[in-house]
Design a protein around this motif. Structure first.
Motif, PDB file in Angstrom:
ATOM      1  N   ASP A 154      43.792  50.177  40.943  1.00  0.00           N
ATOM      2  CA  ASP A 154      44.210  50.892  42.147  1.00  0.00           C
ATOM      3  C   ASP A 154      45.714  50.816  42.381  1.00  0.00           C
ATOM      4  OD1 ASP A 154      41.659  51.717  42.762  1.00  0.00           O
ATOM      5  OD2 ASP A 154      41.280  50.126  44.214  1.00  0.00           O
ATOM      6  N   GLY A 155      46.359  49.765  41.874  1.00  0.00           N
ATOM      7  CA  GLY A 155      47.805  49.646  42.027  1.00  0.00           C
ATOM      8  C   GLY A 155      48.273  48.757  43.159  1.00  0.00           C
ATOM      9  N   VAL A 156      47.449  47.767  43.539  1.00  0.00           N
ATOM     10  CA  VAL A 156      47.839  46.881  44.631  1.00  0.00           C
ATOM     11  C   VAL A 156      48.844  45.842  44.148  1.00  0.00           C
ATOM     12  CG1 VAL A 156      45.547  47.176  45.648  1.00  0.00           C
ATOM     13  CG2 VAL A 156      46.039  45.120  44.312  1.00  0.00           C
ATOM     14  N   LEU A 176      49.631  39.964  40.039  1.00  0.00           N
ATOM     15  CA  LEU A 176      49.353  40.162  41.458  1.00  0.00           C
ATOM     16  C   LEU A 176      49.309  38.829  42.186  1.00  0.00           C
ATOM     17  CD1 LEU A 176      46.416  42.757  41.229  1.00  0.00           C
ATOM     18  CD2 LEU A 176      48.878  43.157  41.087  1.00  0.00           C
ATOM     19  N   LYS A 177      49.507  38.866  43.492  1.00  0.00           N
ATOM     20  CA  LYS A 177      49.419  37.673  44.320  1.00  0.00           C
ATOM     21  C   LYS A 177      48.128  37.699  45.128  1.00  0.00           C
ATOM     22  CE  LYS A 177      54.413  36.977  44.739  1.00  0.00           C
ATOM     23  NZ  LYS A 177      55.562  36.839  45.674  1.00  0.00           N
ATOM     24  N   VAL A 178      47.698  36.512  45.571  1.00  0.00           N
ATOM     25  CA  VAL A 178      46.415  36.382  46.254  1.00  0.00           C
ATOM     26  C   VAL A 178      46.605  35.698  47.599  1.00  0.00           C
ATOM     27  CG1 VAL A 178      44.085  35.433  46.132  1.00  0.00           C
ATOM     28  CG2 VAL A 178      45.218  36.213  44.040  1.00  0.00           C
ATOM     29  N   THR A 179      45.930  36.217  48.609  1.00  0.00           N
ATOM     30  CA  THR A 179      45.892  35.571  49.906  1.00  0.00           C
ATOM     31  C   THR A 179      44.466  35.586  50.423  1.00  0.00           C
ATOM     32  OG1 THR A 179      46.989  35.427  52.054  1.00  0.00           O
ATOM     33  CG2 THR A 179      46.345  37.628  51.315  1.00  0.00           C
ATOM     34  N   GLY A 180      44.237  34.881  51.515  1.00  0.00           N
ATOM     35  CA  GLY A 180      42.878  34.829  52.026  1.00  0.00           C
ATOM     36  C   GLY A 180      42.797  34.435  53.480  1.00  0.00           C
ATOM     37  N   HIS A 181      41.772  34.960  54.145  1.00  0.00           N
ATOM     38  CA  HIS A 181      41.425  34.649  55.530  1.00  0.00           C
ATOM     39  C   HIS A 181      40.813  33.240  55.530  1.00  0.00           C
ATOM     40  CE1 HIS A 181      39.588  35.736  59.542  1.00  0.00           C
ATOM     41  NE2 HIS A 181      38.721  34.831  59.137  1.00  0.00           N
ATOM     42  N   ALA A 241      51.346  46.593  49.315  1.00  0.00           N
ATOM     43  CA  ALA A 241      49.977  47.072  49.480  1.00  0.00           C
ATOM     44  C   ALA A 241      48.962  46.065  48.940  1.00  0.00           C
ATOM     45  CB  ALA A 241      49.801  48.404  48.767  1.00  0.00           C
ATOM     46  N   SER A 242      47.797  46.046  49.574  1.00  0.00           N
ATOM     47  CA  SER A 242      46.723  45.159  49.109  1.00  0.00           C
ATOM     48  C   SER A 242      45.397  45.881  48.888  1.00  0.00           C
ATOM     49  CB  SER A 242      46.507  44.013  50.105  1.00  0.00           C
ATOM     50  OG  SER A 242      46.032  44.507  51.336  1.00  0.00           O
ATOM     51  N   GLY A 243      45.279  47.119  49.355  1.00  0.00           N
ATOM     52  CA  GLY A 243      44.050  47.857  49.118  1.00  0.00           C
ATOM     53  C   GLY A 243      42.829  47.204  49.754  1.00  0.00           C
ATOM     54  N   ARG A 244      41.679  47.407  49.127  1.00  0.00           N
ATOM     55  CA  ARG A 244      40.436  46.872  49.670  1.00  0.00           C
ATOM     56  C   ARG A 244      40.371  45.358  49.507  1.00  0.00           C
ATOM     57  NH1 ARG A 244      36.585  50.693  46.292  1.00  0.00           N
ATOM     58  NH2 ARG A 244      38.321  50.362  44.835  1.00  0.00           N
ATOM     59  N   GLU A 245      39.586  44.737  50.346  1.00  0.00           N
ATOM     60  CA  GLU A 245      39.498  43.286  50.395  1.00  0.00           C
ATOM     61  C   GLU A 245      38.273  42.793  49.638  1.00  0.00           C
ATOM     62  OE1 GLU A 245      39.820  42.237  54.571  1.00  0.00           O
ATOM     63  OE2 GLU A 245      41.120  43.945  54.922  1.00  0.00           O
TER      64      GLU A 245
END
Length: 424
Positions: free
Chosen positions: A187-189, A230-235, A141-145
């Protein structure tokens, strides 16, 4: 999720193990208590108990369950971005997300990573999936962006006052970026999705060569997220946005569209996986006019398509890693067509079917951080298996046809496909 008990044998098929190794003809897969005990030639298969369940692959293909690495469960085949925030209440979007998860599993996708979710729904969807309340893929899960104010995802005017309630947390500066990540921690992402760059969908102020976050904001996101595990990604489409993400320490890149030599070197040095999600661009070009996309937007998608395909080829040929997944959930790119991404990478980008399947299984598991238990048909791993009637290596488009699926298994339990329907 529950796993099967007892012994199941899958035989009479060609096994694509998922490691990139050559397919194994006349293979046998032995599953014990939900895990793979053996995967290899039938001649070397161990003896099994007489009461073992036997599944006939009918001369077809046995492969690991597919992994959708850019899944938007709360996108409901919208025709305009604004619909995501204002069309339906959270209660209905939750039901739509559960339906999309079920559909993904029926399409052979036994695991998925959320690429962003309305209202934190994917966090709770993940819990429901893990408790077997609803069927669907194993989910990260990633939740809100997160996006900079005025950036690509800041489409709602201030008078709607929903910036923190719908899809996106909007930030101005590194302090607000840190605060946004902290909200997601609560939130638990597992993943934090950001928007370092724009997109062809917004040609006026946030096109695919525009930056939507500063490096300082991106660095603050990564430092805070990594501090909490947590891990991070991006557009990331614009070249400088790709480099900023890599310098900031992003764990994956979404799209990685316009990769130059320096960016490629950074990707390889850091061994950062890239999820191109490119079939969306072709769908936008081919079907965009019937949904009212302007010629200017379509021209931008054409440039993105060509640049992204070239970048993906370069990354893989240079030894980098690609994951498979796409922005499904728009009217012209609806849920249920996920495997078109795989056919696209063979027919348009020019990868081999075996390369694409490795990206869609092994690399997907690596992106999820679960390569020790998912992604390949190897002893000790969970028996997430897809059995297809036909030669997938010879015709990868068979994966687009759910009617060809003999069985979709999670943990050795048949969850979808012909055998599941016959049990109902």
């Amino acid at each position: 999720m529950k796993t099967a008990t007892g012994c199941t044998v899958i035989s009479n098929g060609t096994a694509v193990i998922g490691t990139g190794a050559a397919p194994i003809k006349d293979a046998t897969i032995v599953i014990r208590d939900g895990k793979i005990a053996y995967a290899g030639p039938v001649a070397q298969a161990p003896e099994v108990e007489p009461d073992a369940t036997v599944i006939d692959a009918r001369g077809g293909t046995i492969l690991p369950g597919l992994i959708e690495a850019h899944f938007h469960p709360t996108y409901f085949n919208v025709e305009a971005l604004e619909d995501l925030d204002i069309k339906y209440p959270v209660e209905y979007v939750t039901l739509l997300a559960a339906s999309n998860a079920k559909l993904a599993l029926e399409c052979g996708y036994t695991s998925a990573r959320s690429g962003g979710s309305l209202f934190n729904i994917d966090v709770w969807l993940k819990k429901a999936l893990e408790c077997d309340l609803v069927p669907g893929p194993r989910l990260a899960a990633s939740g809100r962006e997160i996006c900079g104010v005025g950036g690509l995802m800041d489409w709602n005017p201030d008078y709607r006052k929903i910036g923190m309630d719908g899809l996106v947390l909007l930030v101005n500066g590194p302090d607000e970026a840190r605060a946004a990540v902290r909200k997601l921690v609560k939130d638990g992402v597992e993943w934090v999705k950001t928007y370092p760059t724009g997109d062809a969908a917004s040609p006026d102020v946030n096109d695919h060569h525009t930056l939507c976050m500063t490096f300082e904001e991106m660095h603050a996101v990564v430092a805070t997220a990594h501090n909490h595990g947590l891990k991070v990604t991006g557009h990331c489409r614009a070249t400088e946005g790709i480099k900023n993400a890599l310098r900031a320490g992003y764990d994956t890149l979404e799209h990685g569209t316009f990769v130059d030599d320096e960016a490629l070197e950074m990707i390889l040095e850091r061994n950062t996986p890239v999820v191109p999600a490119l079939y969306f661009e072709l769908a936008s070009i081919e079907r965009g006019p019937e949904f009212g996309l302007s010629q200017r937007v379509i021209d931008g998608h054409q440039e993105t398509l060509e640049g992204g395909a070239e970048s993906a080829r370069r990354i893989l040929r240079a030894g980098g890693r690609l994951g498979m997944g796409g922005d499904y959930g728009f009217g012209w790119n609806p849920h249920g067509q996920y495997a078109r991404e795989l056919s696209f990478f063979v027919n348009y980008v020019g990868l081999t079917p075996l390369e694409v399947l490795t990206c869609a299984t092994k690399t997907g598991a690596e992106i999820l951080g679960r390569e020790h238990e998912l992604g390949t048909l190897e002893a000790g791993k969970l028996a997430d298996v897809l059995i297809v009637d036909g030669d997938v290596i010879g015709n990868i488009s068979l994966l687009e046809d759910r009617k060809r699926f003999i069985a979709v298994m999670q943990g050795g339990i048949i969850k979808a496909g012909e055998l599941f329907r016959s049990q109902a």
